[in-house]
Design a protein around this motif. Structure first.
Motif, PDB file in Angstrom:
ATOM      1  N   GLY A   1      -9.680  54.040  52.749  1.00 41.71           N
ATOM      2  CA  GLY A   1     -10.092  52.651  52.610  1.00 41.71           C
ATOM      3  C   GLY A   1      -9.500  52.009  51.372  1.00 41.71           C
ATOM      4  O   GLY A   1      -9.248  50.799  51.356  1.00 41.71           O
ATOM      5  N   TYR A   2      -9.283  52.795  50.318  1.00 37.69           N
ATOM      6  CA  TYR A   2      -8.696  52.242  49.097  1.00 37.69           C
ATOM      7  C   TYR A   2      -7.267  51.762  49.349  1.00 37.69           C
ATOM      8  O   TYR A   2      -6.873  50.690  48.891  1.00 37.69           O
ATOM      9  N   HIS A   3      -6.483  52.559  50.098  1.00 42.86           N
ATOM     10  CA  HIS A   3      -5.139  52.123  50.463  1.00 42.86           C
ATOM     11  C   HIS A   3      -5.202  50.816  51.257  1.00 42.86           C
ATOM     12  O   HIS A   3      -4.375  49.916  51.063  1.00 42.86           O
TER      13      HIS A   3
ATOM     14  N   SER B   1       5.434  49.852  48.996  1.00 41.98           N
ATOM     15  CA  SER B   1       6.228  51.037  49.347  1.00 41.98           C
ATOM     16  C   SER B   1       5.992  52.174  48.364  1.00 41.98           C
ATOM     17  O   SER B   1       6.080  53.352  48.732  1.00 41.98           O
ATOM     18  N   GLU B   2       5.664  51.844  47.110  1.00 40.19           N
ATOM     19  CA  GLU B   2       5.459  52.878  46.096  1.00 40.19           C
ATOM     20  C   GLU B   2       4.043  53.433  46.082  1.00 40.19           C
ATOM     21  O   GLU B   2       3.797  54.485  45.490  1.00 40.19           O
ATOM     22  N   LEU B   3       3.099  52.757  46.734  1.00 43.95           N
ATOM     23  CA  LEU B   3       1.704  53.202  46.722  1.00 43.95           C
ATOM     24  C   LEU B   3       1.270  53.863  48.030  1.00 43.95           C
ATOM     25  O   LEU B   3       0.274  54.585  48.058  1.00 43.95           O
ATOM     26  N   ILE B   4       1.999  53.624  49.125  1.00 39.97           N
ATOM     27  CA  ILE B   4       1.632  54.182  50.432  1.00 39.97           C
ATOM     28  C   ILE B   4       2.482  55.416  50.717  1.00 39.97           C
ATOM     29  O   ILE B   4       3.709  55.378  50.570  1.00 39.97           O
TER      30      ILE B   4
ATOM     31  N   GLY C   1       6.195  52.889  56.499  1.00 45.06           N
ATOM     32  CA  GLY C   1       6.849  51.917  57.358  1.00 45.06           C
ATOM     33  C   GLY C   1       5.865  51.043  58.100  1.00 45.06           C
ATOM     34  O   GLY C   1       6.043  49.821  58.209  1.00 45.06           O
ATOM     35  N   ARG C   2       4.815  51.668  58.620  1.00 46.25           N
ATOM     36  CA  ARG C   2       3.836  50.916  59.404  1.00 46.25           C
ATOM     37  C   ARG C   2       3.113  49.879  58.532  1.00 46.25           C
ATOM     38  O   ARG C   2       2.924  48.740  58.944  1.00 46.25           O
ATOM     39  N   TYR C   3       2.718  50.284  57.321  1.00 42.75           N
ATOM     40  CA  TYR C   3       1.960  49.368  56.476  1.00 42.75           C
ATOM     41  C   TYR C   3       2.821  48.210  55.978  1.00 42.75           C
ATOM     42  O   TYR C   3       2.354  47.061  55.913  1.00 42.75           O
ATOM     43  N   ILE C   4       4.071  48.473  55.618  1.00 45.22           N
ATOM     44  CA  ILE C   4       4.921  47.383  55.148  1.00 45.22           C
ATOM     45  C   ILE C   4       5.251  46.439  56.301  1.00 45.22           C
ATOM     46  O   ILE C   4       5.272  45.210  56.127  1.00 45.22           O
TER      47      ILE C   4
ATOM     48  N   LEU D   1      -5.168  59.141  38.127  1.00 51.76           N
ATOM     49  CA  LEU D   1      -6.535  59.660  38.150  1.00 51.76           C
ATOM     50  C   LEU D   1      -7.483  58.627  38.758  1.00 51.76           C
ATOM     51  O   LEU D   1      -8.396  58.977  39.519  1.00 51.76           O
ATOM     52  N   GLY D   2      -7.267  57.354  38.430  1.00 53.14           N
ATOM     53  CA  GLY D   2      -8.096  56.304  39.007  1.00 53.14           C
ATOM     54  C   GLY D   2      -7.898  56.177  40.507  1.00 53.14           C
ATOM     55  O   GLY D   2      -8.863  56.020  41.271  1.00 53.14           O
ATOM     56  N   ILE D   3      -6.640  56.245  40.956  1.00 59.99           N
ATOM     57  CA  ILE D   3      -6.344  56.165  42.396  1.00 59.99           C
ATOM     58  C   ILE D   3      -6.967  57.352  43.126  1.00 59.99           C
ATOM     59  O   ILE D   3      -7.613  57.193  44.183  1.00 59.99           O
ATOM     60  N   GLU D   4      -6.786  58.550  42.568  1.00 57.30           N
ATOM     61  CA  GLU D   4      -7.340  59.749  43.211  1.00 57.30           C
ATOM     62  C   GLU D   4      -8.862  59.688  43.310  1.00 57.30           C
ATOM     63  O   GLU D   4      -9.452  60.075  44.331  1.00 57.30           O
ATOM     64  N   ALA D   5      -9.507  59.181  42.255  1.00 53.21           N
ATOM     65  CA  ALA D   5     -10.970  59.060  42.269  1.00 53.21           C
ATOM     66  C   ALA D   5     -11.417  58.089  43.352  1.00 53.21           C
ATOM     67  O   ALA D   5     -12.399  58.334  44.074  1.00 53.21           O
ATOM     68  N   ARG D   6     -10.712  56.966  43.485  1.00 53.38           N
ATOM     69  CA  ARG D   6     -11.080  55.979  44.489  1.00 53.38           C
ATOM     70  C   ARG D   6     -10.828  56.493  45.905  1.00 53.38           C
ATOM     71  O   ARG D   6     -11.587  56.184  46.834  1.00 53.38           O
ATOM     72  N   VAL D   7      -9.768  57.254  46.085  1.00 44.14           N
ATOM     73  CA  VAL D   7      -9.500  57.836  47.409  1.00 44.14           C
ATOM     74  C   VAL D   7     -10.592  58.840  47.776  1.00 44.14           C
ATOM     75  O   VAL D   7     -11.089  58.852  48.911  1.00 44.14           O
ATOM     76  N   ARG D   8     -10.982  59.682  46.808  1.00 45.12           N
ATOM     77  CA  ARG D   8     -12.060  60.653  47.083  1.00 45.12           C
ATOM     78  C   ARG D   8     -13.355  59.924  47.456  1.00 45.12           C
ATOM     79  O   ARG D   8     -14.045  60.302  48.411  1.00 45.12           O
TER      80      ARG D   8
END
Length: 458
Positions: free
Chosen positions: A19-21, A137-140, A146-149, A218-225
């Protein structure tokens, strides 16, 4: 799990889509949507502006081209700025700039000041487009990149349709100036970017800011978890390492013309130029050409909106096919399909009374052309390394905007000599040339990480 020994790419690529992505995607895509509305609005307002100011077709073409002149400047500068100073601040200020410029357009009392404000608006838009595709492209992760862009680009036809709907209902009531005023409001959306969009860890790492990159990761990983409701994430997998190259302001520009990337640059610049020359030479004039053929203003806006609806299934299909067929074949098919349908649209007789044929060929034309946009925005940032991605994307976009600038102007000059059939035949030829360039010189990027593509030959 200890992840500090792994690169930003290794840590990002192993993350499940969460959901964060999707929140990041929605924020960036909505910014794209608002930009699209502002740019597309000239398609629907040009006829009214032309009438109020008593413009010739050549003068109207120059006004329609003014935003694209600004986009050339904005896209050229923003890529180098983003590769030197980061994606997030450039992205943020680009939105502020086009919001202010849209407001200024609402105050214009003559064509000269309106043209100036449209140039300023174009600078802000030109800055935003290449940064949006680079950030996403750098975050997905590669498996969904490809699908998201491509889906992000789908907000472009949605913005086009929204601009048409807004014009259809509001133009007879409040006039074109107040419509520009309404479009300035979404600039407050920039506040969301400050809180929800991170700086690209890939960019931070290549710039030598390892501690900042680790903090963001670390912030991205925490939000994904949190988003997935799980305590652990998959272990990173080793990927090719790309050396950090902070360099100077012009280092990225030198890099995209290095032996490894020279062919990619020449290929993608050519595609952007011819594709946008054809696209904007046609779409910027759709509503005005319908009026020229005898349709009332509201009726021409209605038909233009109806035709643009074909872009919605077009980008959805492209978003699916780029991960099934690959970027290169989908790009070729959409360009050729768009060219054939543009030619048929030019021969159909809005120009002789057959509205059914006009709508059918127009819907199919937009189906292919907005599919083309989805592939182009997916493909371009994948061709360059992190240290030059925004610059590569920015200059490709800038070259495309040169085509965008020339398109409406050429249409305004060609139309009196050849009529609408000749205008659309010229657009079809541009799409065919772009398709040939991709077919002969393009490389396939599907399923590969950005770091793998950075080291690839081709």
């Amino acid at each position: 799990m200890e992840t500090r020994g792994f690169s930003a790419a290794e840590r990002l690529e192993r993350l499940p889509i969460s959901g964060y992505h999707r929140i990041i995607f929605i924020i960036i895509a909505l910014a794209f949507f608002f930009d699209s509305m502002d740019l597309a609005m000239m398609t629907f307002l040009l006829g009214s502006i032309k009438t109020e100011f008593g413009l010739s077709t050549a003068q109207a073409g120059l006004l329609a081209s003014s935003s694209f002149f600004g986009m050339v400047v904005g896209a050229s500068l923003s890529g180098m700025l983003a590769d030197r100073f980061g994606r997030k601040p450039v992205f943020q200020w680009s939105i502020v700039l086009w919001g202010i410029a849209s407001y200024l357009c609402s105050t214009a009392q003559n064509v000269e000041t309106l043209t100036l404000f449209r140039i300023l608006l174009g600078i802000g838009m030109g800055m935003e487009f290449p940064i949006a595709q680079s950030m996403l492209s750098e975050l997905i992760p590669a498996k969904r990149r490809g699908r998201y862009i491509a889906l992000m680009d789908g907000f472009w036809p949605l913005g086009f349709v929204a601009a048409g709907v807004l014009s259809y209902f509001l133009l007879p009531v409040i006039g074109w100036r107040d419509i520009f005023l309404v479009l300035a409001v979404p600039a407050v959306f920039v506040l969301a970017i400050r809180f929800f969009i991170p700086e690209s860890p890939r960019w931070l790492e290549q710039a030598g800011r390892d501690e900042a990159a680790d903090k963001v990761l670390l912030g991205i990983e925490a939000r994904v978890r949190t988003s997935l409701g799980r305590a652990d994430l998959p272990e990173p997998i080793r990927l090719p390492r790309v050396a950090s190259t902070p360099g100077n302001f012009f280092s990225a520009l030198q890099q995209i013309w290095s032996p490894l990337y020279r062919q990619r640059t020449m290929m993608i610049w050519s595609v952007w130029f011819f594709a946008l020359l054809g696209f904007y030479g046609l779409t910027s004039w759709l509503s005005a050409l319908l009026q020229q053929s005898g349709f009332a203003v509201t009726q021409s806006v209605y038909y233009t909106v109806l035709i643009s609806l074909g872009g919605i299934p077009g980008f959805l299909m492209a978003a699916w096919l780029v991960e099934r067929w690959g970027r290169k074949p989908v790009c070729v098919v959409t360009l050729l399909g768009g060219g054939v349908m543009a030619f048929l649209y030019g021969q159909s007789a809005v120009f002789g009374g057959n509205v059914g044929l006009l709508i059918t060929s127009g819907l199919l034309m937009q189906f292919f052309l907005f599919g083309m946009w989805a592939v182009l925005y997916t493909y371009t940032p994948e061709l360059y390394p992190t240290s030059a991605r925004a610059t590569g994307s920015g200059f490709a976009s800038a070259i495309g905007r040169v085509g965008s600038l020339l398109g409406p102007l050429v249409t305004g000059l060609v139309f009196p000599m050849t009529g609408q059939g000749g205008v659309f035949a010229l657009g079809a030829m541009c799409f065919a040339i772009a398709a040939g360039v991709v077919w002969v010189f393009g490389m396939e990027t599907r399923g590969k990480t950005l770091e793998e593509l950075s080291e690839a030959v081709g």
